[in-house]
Design a protein around this motif. Structure first.
Motif, PDB file in Angstrom:
ATOM      1  N   GLU A  50      37.616  41.233  29.022  1.00 15.38           N
ATOM      2  CA  GLU A  50      36.609  40.614  28.018  1.00 15.38           C
ATOM      3  C   GLU A  50      35.505  40.515  28.533  1.00 15.38           C
ATOM      4  O   GLU A  50      34.419  40.566  27.932  1.00 15.38           O
ATOM      5  N   TRP A  51      35.260  40.145  29.832  1.00 13.85           N
ATOM      6  CA  TRP A  51      33.969  40.028  30.722  1.00 13.85           C
ATOM      7  C   TRP A  51      33.298  41.701  30.625  1.00 13.85           C
ATOM      8  O   TRP A  51      32.103  41.576  30.559  1.00 13.85           O
TER       9      TRP A  51
ATOM     10  N   ILE B 258      39.115  33.370  30.575  1.00 12.87           N
ATOM     11  CA  ILE B 258      38.504  34.960  30.006  1.00 12.87           C
ATOM     12  C   ILE B 258      38.908  36.006  30.737  1.00 12.87           C
ATOM     13  O   ILE B 258      38.585  35.993  32.296  1.00 12.87           O
ATOM     14  N   SER B 259      39.460  37.007  30.460  1.00 13.99           N
ATOM     15  CA  SER B 259      40.156  38.297  31.145  1.00 13.99           C
ATOM     16  C   SER B 259      39.191  39.050  31.410  1.00 13.99           C
ATOM     17  O   SER B 259      37.945  39.017  31.095  1.00 13.99           O
ATOM     18  N   ASP B 260      39.452  39.975  32.643  1.00 15.13           N
ATOM     19  CA  ASP B 260      38.419  40.969  33.070  1.00 15.13           C
ATOM     20  C   ASP B 260      38.065  41.708  32.070  1.00 15.13           C
ATOM     21  O   ASP B 260      36.884  42.507  31.716  1.00 15.13           O
TER      22      ASP B 260
END
Length: 786
Positions: free
Chosen positions: A187-188, A183-185
């Motif tokens: 998306e977070w 999960i990329s930053d």
């Protein structure tokens, strides 16, 4: 080993540095700029402490026993009987030479070690001394430089290999080399909610999937149409499932097919040139040249098959077969061309042109040896049927979205009936309900059509018959889906179908059991019989409203008092004197569905009437059939006073008709099922229709019971009234591919928003096929999450 240690120490301490460590001492105690200083006595014990030379007490495998490194011996090294302790300071500050005790001891050890290593040419030299006083402890700039150059080259080569491997791994893609759960930053940190997720629509499916999936034009075919479809074969049985010969035959056939394809592709261009040659000798030389190079060409296309021990002879035989095939096509095409040329016009110019064109088309037809039509799976859509049966109920769906065409198949509140219905529940597209028609489904339909002649309206009653089919297969391969497809196709064909999809529930959860007073030795399940009456009335009430049950049939299953109650309940709004006899079957089922005391007799009267009529074909389809041969769950003191023995299910009235019709009595079973009180299968079978039963591998039935049941069916395969055993096998590669296409079109699991990343990626398709093993249940599970 010691020599390597010494060389390593020399390389580490360059420029004349001491290779032995020493304690930190002041320049006043001794000189440090020269190795020739004599041994000086320390000023005081607290100012300079001697250190013993650290020789390991653990035995060395290269040293002779009894020399040094012995646990029993002391570290004190003696010379000519004098107990002189050699310390590290003596070795560091004293003169190193022949007179030094440590040097003599180390030299003796070197000679002893040398004797045990005669294979090394350097050590065979008598002048070689590992601890020679002239070189021991001193540095050699030339040797060190050479060693450093060799080490640098080795290190550079090692790092180059590492970098090459790293670059190769970075280029690899697929399941093992990428992490789908990262999960990329962004998306977070995003504030997306469930409402922000894209709404699925049919346009999200790729063009490849839409063009590849083939749905039957009418929605659901008839049994006759199903038996004539061109469908791809399923995967062969696994060798570990008890049929290694069958799998070996399949593998040999597959190898021959791949070699034939590779040969055709390898010689295609050369064959074009050969066919254009006019001289027979030139053609023969060209063919001989093909035989010289064909093995290497095919080996390049099939490197794995190229490792077979008889690869060369297999390729030569395959090439000979291909050339004979082409020659046969040439002769057949040439004869047809000669016949057609007889009617041609006499215009030479046009005739030559026509001949050239015909010859060109003829050549292309002969060379078209690889463009063969490959059969693809076909889906039936039970929710969109154009030739629907004459029933308003069967044309609708229930609240769960399950089409009534396969009623009563549904999701039970506690026990399911396979994964096919679950697939429809998980689909985003609620407008279609598809079932893949496979080769096993086609075989079942052909057995019914061939034996029952149910699709020929011109058949006389004497020519009509019935078929018995037992469907087998491993867990999750699609037996329930095959039966559901047969149910839909049979109802579209005009059959009256009794469908019992949950045999495991029926053999356990009958609520209560009671003796049948009218038929001694049999037992009734009133609640289950009441359920059966309601299901048959709901699904086929319009088909049986003109059929009637005779008085003899009703008296066989009902007492006189029960018949009076049936007549009273059937005509509750009329006087008894106005009741018309005989009763229609729909009225009998209506009475049975409302009264548990009359349900068994009403249901059996209807079943007996349907099995002995030739107006409409009657089909019974039973799933989880092996559950009826497991340990019983129904007990009654009328059968066993101690209530320890379970009642065999062929002695329960509602199960007896189809169990007697199948006529299977395995040697090993969970209860005392025997043909003693059973009706012979030839008389128990319906006059027009079929009985189709399928075993289940997902229920708690002992494997020996299921195996014995299949053995008894195979034993009757060659009898006058045969039991046709049909095995549903695992999905083939083309079937797996089309299932994934269908998942993307209907929006199942992660393929819902996949946009072709799975179906258009051969590596991902092969991965899903591998993890599923060609099993439908596992394939759907693998498509749920990345």
């Amino acid at each position: 080993m010691l020599r390597h240690c010494v060389q390593g120490a020399r390389r580490h301490h360059q420029g004349g540095l001491r290779w032995c460590s020493s304690l930190v001492s002041s320049s006043a105690d001794h000189q440090t700029d020269s190795r020739t200083t004599h041994h000086r006595q320390p000023a005081a014990a607290h100012q300079f402490t001697k250190r013993h030379f650290g020789i390991s007490r653990h035995p060395d495998s290269l040293a002779k026993h009894g020399s040094i490194n012995s646990i029993e011996e002391d570290d004190d090294l003696t010379d000519s009987g004098s107990a002189a302790r050699v310390t590290a300071d003596d070795l560091e500050y004293g003169e190193i030479g022949e007179a030094n005790a440590m040097s003599r001891q180390m030299k003796a050890m070197s000679n002893a070690w040398q004797d045990d290593n005669d294979d090394n040419d350097d050590y065979d030299n008598d002048e070689f001394d590992l601890f020679d006083s002239s070189d021991f402890g001193k540095s050699s700039d030339g040797d060190d430089k050479d060693d450093m150059d060799e080490d640098a080259v080795a290190d550079a080569a090692f790092h180059a290999r590492q970098q090459k491997i790293k670059e190769e791994l970075d280029k690899r893609t697929g399941r093992l080399w990428t992490d789908e759960w990262i999960i990329s930053d962004e998306e977070w940190l995003s504030n997306k909610t469930w409402d922000d997720i894209e709404v699925w629509k049919p346009q999200l499916a790729t063009r490849k999937s839409l063009e590849s999936v083939k749905v039957f034009e009418g929605g659901v075919p008839t049994l006759q149409q199903l038996s004539e479809l061109d469908l791809p074969p399923s995967l062969s049985a696994h060798p570990g499932h008890g049929s290694p010969k069958q799998y070996a035959t399949h593998r040999k056939k597959q190898i021959r097919s791949r070699l034939k394809m590779a040969i055709q592709l390898s010689i295609h261009d050369d064959l074009q040139k050969i066919l254009k040659m006019e001289s027979w000798s030139d053609k023969q030389e060209a063919v001989d040249a093909l035989f010289e190079v064909i093995e290497e060409r095919v080996r390049e296309r099939e490197p794995v098959l190229g490792k077979l021990p008889e690869f060369g002879s297999m390729v030569e035989n395959g090439l000979e077969q291909v050339l004979r095939m082409v020659q046969g096509r040439m002769r057949g095409a040439a004869s047809s061309v000669n016949d057609a040329s007889g009617d041609a016009t006499q215009d030479s110019e046009n005739t030559d042109g026509e001949k050239v064109t015909t010859q060109k088309d003829h050549t292309d037809d002969v060379l078209n040896v690889v463009d063969e039509d490959v059969a693809v799976p076909v889906f039936m859509d039970v929710a969109n049927v154009k030739n629907a049966p004459n029933s308003a109920f069967l044309n609708k769906s229930n609240d769960a979205g399950i089409p009534n065409l396969i009623y009563p198949l549904n999701v039970h509140h506690r026990e399911g009936v396979g994964r096919m219905v679950e697939e429809w529940e998980l689909a985003a597209n609620k407008e279609t309900r598809r079932i893949m028609m496979r080769d096993a489904t086609k075989v079942i339909a052909s057995k019914i059509v061939g034996a029952a002649k149910c699709c020929d309206s011109a058949m006389s009653d004497s020519e009509k018959g019935a078929a018995r089919v037992l469907v087998t297969g491993k867990r999750g391969v699609g037996k329930t889906a095959a039966l559901a497809g047969i149910v839909a196709s049979a109802r579209v064909s005009g059959h009256i179908v009794v469908y019992l999809p949950d045999g495991d529930r029926l053999r356990r959860h009958g609520f209560y059991i009671e003796p049948c007073n009218h038929r001694k030795g049999l037992y009734n399940l009133p609640m289950i019989a009441q359920e059966f009456c309601e299901q048959l009335l709901t699904s086929h009430g319009d088909d049986i409203n003109t059929m009637t049950a005779s008085d003899e049939t009703m008296k066989e299953y009902l007492t006189d008092d029960q018949i009076k109650k049936v007549l009273s309940n059937a005509n509750s709004n009329e006087k008894e004197s106005e009741v018309e006899m005989p009763l229609t079957l729909d009225k009998l089922l209506n009475v049975g569905s409302e009264s548990s005391s009359l349900s068994s007799g009403c249901y059996l009267s209807v079943i007996s009437t349907l099995m002995n009529q030739t107006e409409k074909p009657f089909t019974i389809i039973v799933d989880e059939f092996n559950c009826y041969y497991d340990h019983g769950h129904y007990f009654h003191m009328d059968y066993d006073e101690n209530v320890k023995k379970a009642i065999p299910l062929n002695k329960i009235s509602i199960f007896k008709p189809f169990m007697d019709a199948m006529g299977l009595y395995p040697a090993i079973a969970g209860n005392d099922i025997s043909p003693d009180d059973a009706v012979d299968s030839s008389r128990a079978m319906m006059k027009w229709g079929s009985v189709v039963a399928a075993v289940s591998e997902s229920k708690a039935v002992r494997r020996t019971f299921t195996k014995s049941l299949m053995e008894s069916a195979n034993a009757l395969a060659e009898s006058d009234n045969p039991v046709n055993v049909v095995e549903v096998r695992r999905f083939s590669n083309v079937e797996v591919q089309h299932i994934l296409y269908n998942f993307e079109i209907t929006g199942i699991g992660r393929l819902r928003f996949d946009r072709g990343n799975t179906t258009l990626n051969p590596e991902e398709v092969e991965y899903l096929r591998m993890v599923s093993g060609g099993t439908g249940q596992h394939l759907m599970d693998a498509c749920m999450i990345p």
